[in-house]
Design an enzyme around this catalytic site. Sequence first.
Site, PDB file in Angstrom:
ATOM      1  N   SER A  30       0.810  -1.230   0.000  1.00 52.40           N
ATOM      2  CA  SER A  30       0.000   0.000   0.000  1.00 52.40           C
ATOM      3  C   SER A  30       0.841   1.277   0.000  1.00 52.40           C
ATOM      4  O   SER A  30       0.495   2.236  -0.714  1.00 52.40           O
ATOM      5  CB  SER A  30      -0.974  -0.005   1.179  1.00 52.40           C
TER       6      SER A  30
ATOM      7  N   LYS B 207      -9.695  -5.758  10.537  1.00 52.66           N
ATOM      8  CA  LYS B 207     -10.847  -5.140   9.862  1.00 52.66           C
ATOM      9  C   LYS B 207     -12.124  -5.174  10.721  1.00 52.66           C
ATOM     10  O   LYS B 207     -12.955  -4.278  10.636  1.00 52.66           O
ATOM     11  CB  LYS B 207     -11.093  -5.814   8.512  1.00 52.66           C
TER      12      LYS B 207
ATOM     13  N   ASP C 145     -13.124  -2.747  -0.333  1.00 53.70           N
ATOM     14  CA  ASP C 145     -12.654  -4.009  -0.926  1.00 53.70           C
ATOM     15  C   ASP C 145     -13.596  -4.520  -2.015  1.00 53.70           C
ATOM     16  O   ASP C 145     -13.150  -4.974  -3.069  1.00 53.70           O
ATOM     17  CB  ASP C 145     -12.515  -5.095   0.149  1.00 53.70           C
TER      18      ASP C 145
ATOM     19  N   ARG D  49     -20.681 -21.782   8.413  1.00 52.46           N
ATOM     20  CA  ARG D  49     -20.284 -20.377   8.200  1.00 52.46           C
ATOM     21  C   ARG D  49     -20.879 -19.859   6.886  1.00 52.46           C
ATOM     22  O   ARG D  49     -21.275 -18.701   6.789  1.00 52.46           O
ATOM     23  CB  ARG D  49     -18.764 -20.234   8.164  1.00 52.46           C
TER      24      ARG D  49
ATOM     25  N   TYR E 119      -2.927 -12.211  -3.682  1.00 55.96           N
ATOM     26  CA  TYR E 119      -2.039 -12.044  -4.828  1.00 55.96           C
ATOM     27  C   TYR E 119      -0.636 -12.463  -4.458  1.00 55.96           C
ATOM     28  O   TYR E 119      -0.286 -12.590  -3.283  1.00 55.96           O
ATOM     29  CB  TYR E 119      -2.037 -10.574  -5.302  1.00 55.96           C
TER      30      TYR E 119
ATOM     31  N   GLY F 250      -5.325 -11.163  -7.031  1.00 56.72           N
ATOM     32  CA  GLY F 250      -5.979  -9.980  -6.494  1.00 56.72           C
ATOM     33  C   GLY F 250      -5.140  -8.713  -6.447  1.00 56.72           C
ATOM     34  O   GLY F 250      -5.498  -7.776  -5.730  1.00 56.72           O
TER      35      GLY F 250
HETATM   36  P1  ATR Z   1     -10.403 -13.836   6.157  1.00 54.49           P
HETATM   37  O1  ATR Z   1     -10.830 -12.729   7.072  1.00 54.49           O
HETATM   38  O2  ATR Z   1      -9.082 -13.580   5.472  1.00 54.49           O
HETATM   39  O3  ATR Z   1     -11.475 -14.230   5.192  1.00 54.49           O
HETATM   40  P2  ATR Z   1     -11.033 -15.984   7.974  1.00 54.49           P
HETATM   41  O4  ATR Z   1     -12.201 -15.228   8.498  1.00 54.49           O
HETATM   42  O5  ATR Z   1     -10.121 -16.723   8.903  1.00 54.49           O
HETATM   43  O6  ATR Z   1     -10.052 -15.059   7.126  1.00 54.49           O
HETATM   44  O7  ATR Z   1     -11.598 -17.002   6.869  1.00 54.49           O
HETATM   45  C1  ATR Z   1     -10.755 -17.869   6.185  1.00 54.49           C
HETATM   46  C2  ATR Z   1     -11.573 -18.605   5.136  1.00 54.49           C
HETATM   47  O8  ATR Z   1     -10.705 -19.469   4.370  1.00 54.49           O
HETATM   48  C3  ATR Z   1     -12.639 -19.503   5.727  1.00 54.49           C
HETATM   49  O9  ATR Z   1     -13.715 -19.532   4.818  1.00 54.49           O
HETATM   50  C4  ATR Z   1     -11.913 -20.851   5.789  1.00 54.49           C
HETATM   51  O10 ATR Z   1     -12.761 -21.974   5.818  1.00 54.49           O
HETATM   52  P3  ATR Z   1     -13.329 -22.492   7.239  1.00 54.49           P
HETATM   53  O11 ATR Z   1     -14.439 -21.539   7.616  1.00 54.49           O
HETATM   54  O12 ATR Z   1     -13.815 -23.856   6.960  1.00 54.49           O
HETATM   55  O13 ATR Z   1     -12.168 -22.440   8.189  1.00 54.49           O
HETATM   56  C5  ATR Z   1     -11.178 -20.809   4.469  1.00 54.49           C
HETATM   57  N1  ATR Z   1     -10.003 -21.721   4.398  1.00 54.49           N
HETATM   58  C6  ATR Z   1      -8.807 -21.551   5.003  1.00 54.49           C
HETATM   59  N2  ATR Z   1      -7.956 -22.562   4.645  1.00 54.49           N
HETATM   60  C7  ATR Z   1      -8.647 -23.362   3.777  1.00 54.49           C
HETATM   61  C8  ATR Z   1      -8.337 -24.560   3.023  1.00 54.49           C
HETATM   62  N3  ATR Z   1      -7.128 -25.120   3.126  1.00 54.49           N
HETATM   63  N4  ATR Z   1      -9.293 -25.096   2.199  1.00 54.49           N
HETATM   64  C9  ATR Z   1     -10.517 -24.500   2.094  1.00 54.49           C
HETATM   65  N5  ATR Z   1     -10.878 -23.384   2.792  1.00 54.49           N
HETATM   66  C10 ATR Z   1      -9.960 -22.821   3.609  1.00 54.49           C
END
Ligand code: ATR
Length: 273
Positions: free
Chosen positions: A21, A70, A106, A160, A216, A239
Site C-alpha cells: 500500500s 478489519k 474491498d 459459516r 495475490y 488480487g
Molecule cells: P479472512 O478474514 O481472510 O477471510 P477468515 O475469516 O479466517 O479469514 O476465513 C478464512 C476462510 O478461508 C474460511 O472460509 C476458511 O474456511 P473455514 O471456515 O472452513 O475455516 C477458508 N479456508 C482456510 N484454509 C482453507 C483450506 N485449506 N481449504 C478451504 N478453505 C480454507
Amino acid sequence: MNGAREDQYAVIGNPVEHSLSPRIHAMFAAETAEAVSYGTLAAPLNGFAAAAAEFFDSGGRGLNVTVPFKQDAWRWVTRHDAAAAASGAVNTIVPEDDAFRGCNTDGVGLVTDLTDNLGWALAGARVLLLGAGGAARGALPALLEAGPTQITIANRTESRALEVAAAFEGLRASPLADVGGGWDIVLNATSASMGGAALALPDTCVGGAACYDLFYNLAAPTPFCAWAEQHGARVCADGLGMLIEQAAEAFHLWRGIRPSTTPVLEALRGGCS
Ligand code: ATR
C-alpha cells in the site's frame, strides 16, 4: 514536496511491513500531485484501538486497515458506510468533524478489477464464491450490486456459509462438495493461498470458469490459480488489481481525487515502481 506539509496516512495491520500500500499510494500522490505521505503502522494483536487513536490524535488524516484488524476497526469507528455496515469489516477510516467513518472499499475494488480491468461481465453471470470469512463478507455487497444471475457461497465449514447467506439477500449457500460445475466466475476468498495449506475444494468447480484469487503474489501464480489452471479453469487472475482498486477508492474518499490505476498495475506487475 515539503515533508512537513504532507498529510499523513498509513495502513495498520499485523504483520504489515511487507504491504504494497505505501508504494501504491506514493504512486497515486505523485500522479495527482497531492501532498500525501503514506506509511505502515504495526499494532500489537490486542492493540488496534490504542494505535488508531494515537495515530489520529497526532494529526493522521486517514487509515487503511488490513489483516487482522478489519473487524476491530468496524467496532472502533463511530459510523459506517453501506458496504462496511453490510460486511462487518472496515478497511478505510475517514476522520470527520466529530466522528470516524468506517468504509469498506474491498468489494468495489474487486468489482472494478473484474469488470473494468479484466473485462469479465458480472451482470448475468453465475458466480461461485469460495470461503465465508472476512474477505468473502467484504466482497459481497458490491458483488450483489453488480447484478449476477446467481451468487452461491460455499465453505469448508458449511455452517459459516449458511450464516453469511442468511445475512445477504439473494445469496445461496451450498455444501462445498455439492457446488458442481458450469460457473462463469469462481472467486477464491479463502485464506488457503496465504497459509500454504492444501486446498480443500472440489476438483470440478472451476472447469471452464474465469477464476479469481482475492489474494495475490507478485512472484508466481498463487496456489489457488495454479490449482485452478490444473483443474480446467479458462483463466485465473490474482488480487493485485483488487488491491490497487481498493486503494484508489480509499484515496478518492480521503482526497476527493480519483487516481489512474493502470500505470500502477503495470509498474507493480512489471516489478518496478
Ligand atoms: P479472512 O478474514 O481472510 O477471510 P477468515 O475469516 O479466517 O479469514 O476465513 C478464512 C476462510 O478461508 C474460511 O472460509 C476458511 O474456511 P473455514 O471456515 O472452513 O475455516 C477458508 N479456508 C482456510 N484454509 C482453507 C483450506 N485449506 N481449504 C478451504 N478453505 C480454507
